[in-house]
Design a protein around this motif. Structure first.
Motif, PDB file in Angstrom:
ATOM      1  N   ASP A 170       0.085  -4.243  14.850  1.00 59.16           N
ATOM      2  CA  ASP A 170       1.538  -4.143  14.993  1.00 59.16           C
ATOM      3  C   ASP A 170       2.074  -3.296  13.839  1.00 59.16           C
ATOM      4  N   PRO A 171       3.333  -2.850  13.934  1.00 53.57           N
ATOM      5  CA  PRO A 171       3.861  -1.916  12.932  1.00 53.57           C
ATOM      6  C   PRO A 171       3.774  -2.416  11.484  1.00 53.57           C
ATOM      7  N   ASP A 172       4.019  -3.713  11.241  1.00 50.72           N
ATOM      8  CA  ASP A 172       3.952  -4.214   9.866  1.00 50.72           C
ATOM      9  C   ASP A 172       2.538  -4.101   9.303  1.00 50.72           C
ATOM     10  N   ASN A 173       1.578  -4.503  10.120  1.00 52.28           N
ATOM     11  CA  ASN A 173       0.183  -4.409   9.688  1.00 52.28           C
ATOM     12  C   ASN A 173      -0.250  -2.958   9.519  1.00 52.28           C
ATOM     13  N   ALA A 174       0.257  -2.107  10.389  1.00 47.87           N
ATOM     14  CA  ALA A 174      -0.079  -0.678  10.304  1.00 47.87           C
ATOM     15  C   ALA A 174       0.423  -0.117   8.974  1.00 47.87           C
ATOM     16  N   LEU A 175       1.613  -0.528   8.579  1.00 44.88           N
ATOM     17  CA  LEU A 175       2.164  -0.021   7.321  1.00 44.88           C
ATOM     18  C   LEU A 175       1.397  -0.583   6.122  1.00 44.88           C
ATOM     19  N   ALA A 176       0.883  -1.815   6.259  1.00 44.44           N
ATOM     20  CA  ALA A 176       0.057  -2.390   5.182  1.00 44.44           C
ATOM     21  C   ALA A 176      -1.230  -1.570   5.021  1.00 44.44           C
ATOM     22  N   ILE A 177      -1.786  -1.146   6.139  1.00 45.92           N
ATOM     23  CA  ILE A 177      -2.991  -0.309   6.099  1.00 45.92           C
ATOM     24  C   ILE A 177      -2.662   1.033   5.451  1.00 45.92           C
ATOM     25  N   LEU A 178      -1.499   1.561   5.814  1.00 42.42           N
ATOM     26  CA  LEU A 178      -1.098   2.850   5.233  1.00 42.42           C
ATOM     27  C   LEU A 178      -1.023   2.757   3.714  1.00 42.42           C
ATOM     28  N   GLU A 179      -0.512   1.614   3.211  1.00 41.47           N
ATOM     29  CA  GLU A 179      -0.423   1.431   1.752  1.00 41.47           C
ATOM     30  C   GLU A 179      -1.806   1.552   1.114  1.00 41.47           C
ATOM     31  N   VAL A 180      -2.809   1.017   1.798  1.00 39.60           N
ATOM     32  CA  VAL A 180      -4.166   1.099   1.257  1.00 39.60           C
ATOM     33  C   VAL A 180      -4.626   2.557   1.202  1.00 39.60           C
ATOM     34  N   PHE A 181      -4.353   3.295   2.265  1.00 34.84           N
ATOM     35  CA  PHE A 181      -4.737   4.707   2.252  1.00 34.84           C
ATOM     36  C   PHE A 181      -3.973   5.493   1.185  1.00 34.84           C
ATOM     37  N   LYS A 182      -2.727   5.121   0.972  1.00 38.28           N
ATOM     38  CA  LYS A 182      -1.956   5.783  -0.089  1.00 38.28           C
ATOM     39  C   LYS A 182      -2.601   5.540  -1.452  1.00 38.28           C
ATOM     40  N   ALA A 183      -3.045   4.291  -1.665  1.00 38.01           N
ATOM     41  CA  ALA A 183      -3.691   3.961  -2.942  1.00 38.01           C
ATOM     42  C   ALA A 183      -4.989   4.751  -3.118  1.00 38.01           C
ATOM     43  N   ILE A 184      -5.735   4.892  -2.031  1.00 39.21           N
ATOM     44  CA  ILE A 184      -6.989   5.651  -2.097  1.00 39.21           C
ATOM     45  C   ILE A 184      -6.683   7.117  -2.417  1.00 39.21           C
ATOM     46  N   HIS A 185      -5.648   7.634  -1.770  1.00 34.62           N
ATOM     47  CA  HIS A 185      -5.219   9.010  -2.021  1.00 34.62           C
ATOM     48  C   HIS A 185      -4.776   9.186  -3.468  1.00 34.62           C
ATOM     49  N   ALA A 186      -4.017   8.219  -3.968  1.00 30.44           N
ATOM     50  CA  ALA A 186      -3.500   8.313  -5.338  1.00 30.44           C
ATOM     51  C   ALA A 186      -4.631   8.365  -6.359  1.00 30.44           C
ATOM     52  N   ARG A 187      -5.776   7.803  -5.991  1.00 31.42           N
ATOM     53  CA  ARG A 187      -6.925   7.838  -6.908  1.00 31.42           C
ATOM     54  C   ARG A 187      -7.722   9.116  -6.804  1.00 31.42           C
ATOM     55  N   GLY A 188      -7.260  10.025  -5.947  1.00 36.12           N
ATOM     56  CA  GLY A 188      -7.888  11.342  -5.955  1.00 36.12           C
ATOM     57  C   GLY A 188      -8.803  11.643  -4.785  1.00 36.12           C
ATOM     58  N   ALA A 189      -8.966  10.697  -3.856  1.00 35.48           N
ATOM     59  CA  ALA A 189      -9.837  10.969  -2.711  1.00 35.48           C
ATOM     60  C   ALA A 189      -9.145  11.927  -1.736  1.00 35.48           C
ATOM     61  N   THR A 190      -9.947  12.656  -1.013  1.00 34.89           N
ATOM     62  CA  THR A 190      -9.461  13.466   0.093  1.00 34.89           C
ATOM     63  C   THR A 190      -9.463  12.565   1.324  1.00 34.89           C
ATOM     64  N   VAL A 191      -8.316  12.479   2.001  1.00 41.33           N
ATOM     65  CA  VAL A 191      -8.189  11.506   3.085  1.00 41.33           C
ATOM     66  C   VAL A 191      -7.743  12.200   4.368  1.00 41.33           C
TER      67      VAL A 191
END
Ligand SMILES: Nc1ncnc2c1ncn2[C@@H]1O[C@H](COP(=O)(O)OP(=O)(O)OP(=O)(O)O)[C@@H](O)[C@H]1O
Ligand SMILES: [Mg+2]
Length: 227
Positions: A170-191
Motif C-alpha cells: 500500500d502507499p504508506d508501506n511503499a513510501l517506507a521502502i522508498l526511505e530505505v532506498f533514499k538512505a542507500i543512495h545517500a551512502r553513495g550507492a548507484t540505485v
C-alpha cells in the motif's frame, strides 16, 4: 558505472524484441527510476545489468567491463557486487530474518566474527532490528520486503537494482521502502528502481527514464510521470 551502448535484446524463444537500441549512461552514485508500461522492457534492462542474458547486439559495461567478456566464476563475482531486490521477497522460509542475512554473508565469505554487527547495522537501516528472530511467514508484506532489501545491501554493493520493490504494498508501506532506498543512495550507492508507482517517482524527484516498447522515450531529472 553502468553503460549501455546500442543495446538490443531479442528473446530467442519468442523472437520478442524486448529492448531496441538502448544508449544509457548511469553515473556512480546516481539514483534512477525506470518506468514504463507492462512489457516495456524494464525487467529485461535490469537482467542485462546482472548478465542474466547477453544482449543480442550492442554492449553493456559495468565499471568499464564489457559484460560479454565475463565467463564462469567472474559472472558470479559480478553478481555479488550487485544488490538485487525483486517484487516478491524470495526469503528462505525455513530461516529467521537474521539467518536469512547470515546466509548471504556466508556466501560472500564474510568472516563470522563480523556477522552480528553487519546484521544489526543493516536491520537498523530498514527499521527491523526487533524482528531479527522472526520467520518470513511472521512478517507483514512490507516488512518482508524490507528484509529483502536488507539482504540485497548487506554485502555493501556499489550497485542496487530493484524490480517493482513496492508492487505488493500500500502507499504508506511503499513510501517506507522508498526511505530505505533514499538512505542507500545517500551512502553513495548507484540505485536503479523499476516501478509502476507514480507515488514513488513523485515522492523522490530523481532522474526518470521512460521505456516504451523497448526504447527510451524520455530521460530527465524530475518528478514528471507520464508513461
Ligand atoms: N524470458 C522471456 N522470454 C521471452 N520473452 C520475454 C521474456 N521476458 C520478457 N519477455 C518479453 O519481453 C518484453 C519486455 O518484457 P519485460 O519483462 O522486460 O517488461 P517490463 O517492463 O518489466 O514489464 P512489467 O512491468 O510487466 O514487469 C515483453 O514483450 C515480454 O513479453
Ligand atoms: Mg518487469
Amino acid at each position: 558505472m553502468i553503460h549501455f551502448h546500442r543495446v538490443s535484446l531479442e528473446y530467442p524463444s519468442t523472437k520478442t524484441l524486448a529492448l531496441y537500441n538502448i544508449n544509457l549512461e548511469v553515473k556512480k552514485g546516481e539514483f534512477v527510476f525506470l518506468v514504463g508500461h507492462s512489457g516495456a522492457g524494464k525487467s529485461s534492462l535490469l537482467s542485462l545489468i546482472l548478465k542474466r542474458f547477453d544482449p543480442t547486439s550492442g554492449a553493456v559495461y559495468v565499471n568499464g567491463q564489457n559484460l560479454k567478456t565475463l565467463k564462469g566464476n567472474r559472472i558470479a563475482q559480478h553478481r555479488r557486487r550487485i544488490g538485487m531486490v525483486f517484487q516478491d521477497h524470495r526469503l528462505l522460509a525455513g530461516l529467521t530474518v537474521e539467518e536469512n542475512l547470515a546466509f548471504v554473508l556466508r556466501v560472500l565469505g564474510v568472516p563470522k566474527g563480523e556477522w552480528r554487527d553487519r546484521i544489526t547495522r543493516v536491520l537498523r537501516t530498514v527499521g527491523l532490528v526487533h524482528k531479527k528472530r522472526a520467520y518470513p511467514y511472521q512478517l507483514s508484506v512490507g516488512e518482508a520486503q524490507r528484509v529483502a532489501i536488507a539482504r540485497a545491501i548487506i554485502g555493501n554493493p556499489s550497485i542496487v537494482l530493484a524490480d517493482e520493490p513496492t508492487g505488493n504494498l500500500d502507499p504508506d508501506n511503499a513510501l517506507a521502502i522508498l526511505e530505505v532506498f533514499k538512505a542507500i543512495h545517500a551512502r553513495g550507492a548507484t540505485v536503479v528502481v523499476a516501478t509502476h508507482s507514480r507515488e514513488l517517482v513523485e515522492a523522490y524527484p530523481q532522474r526518470t527514464i521512460v521505456l516504451r516498447s523497448g526504447q527510451i522515450v524520455r530521460d530527465e531529472k524530475g518528478a514528471r510521470y507520464n508513461l
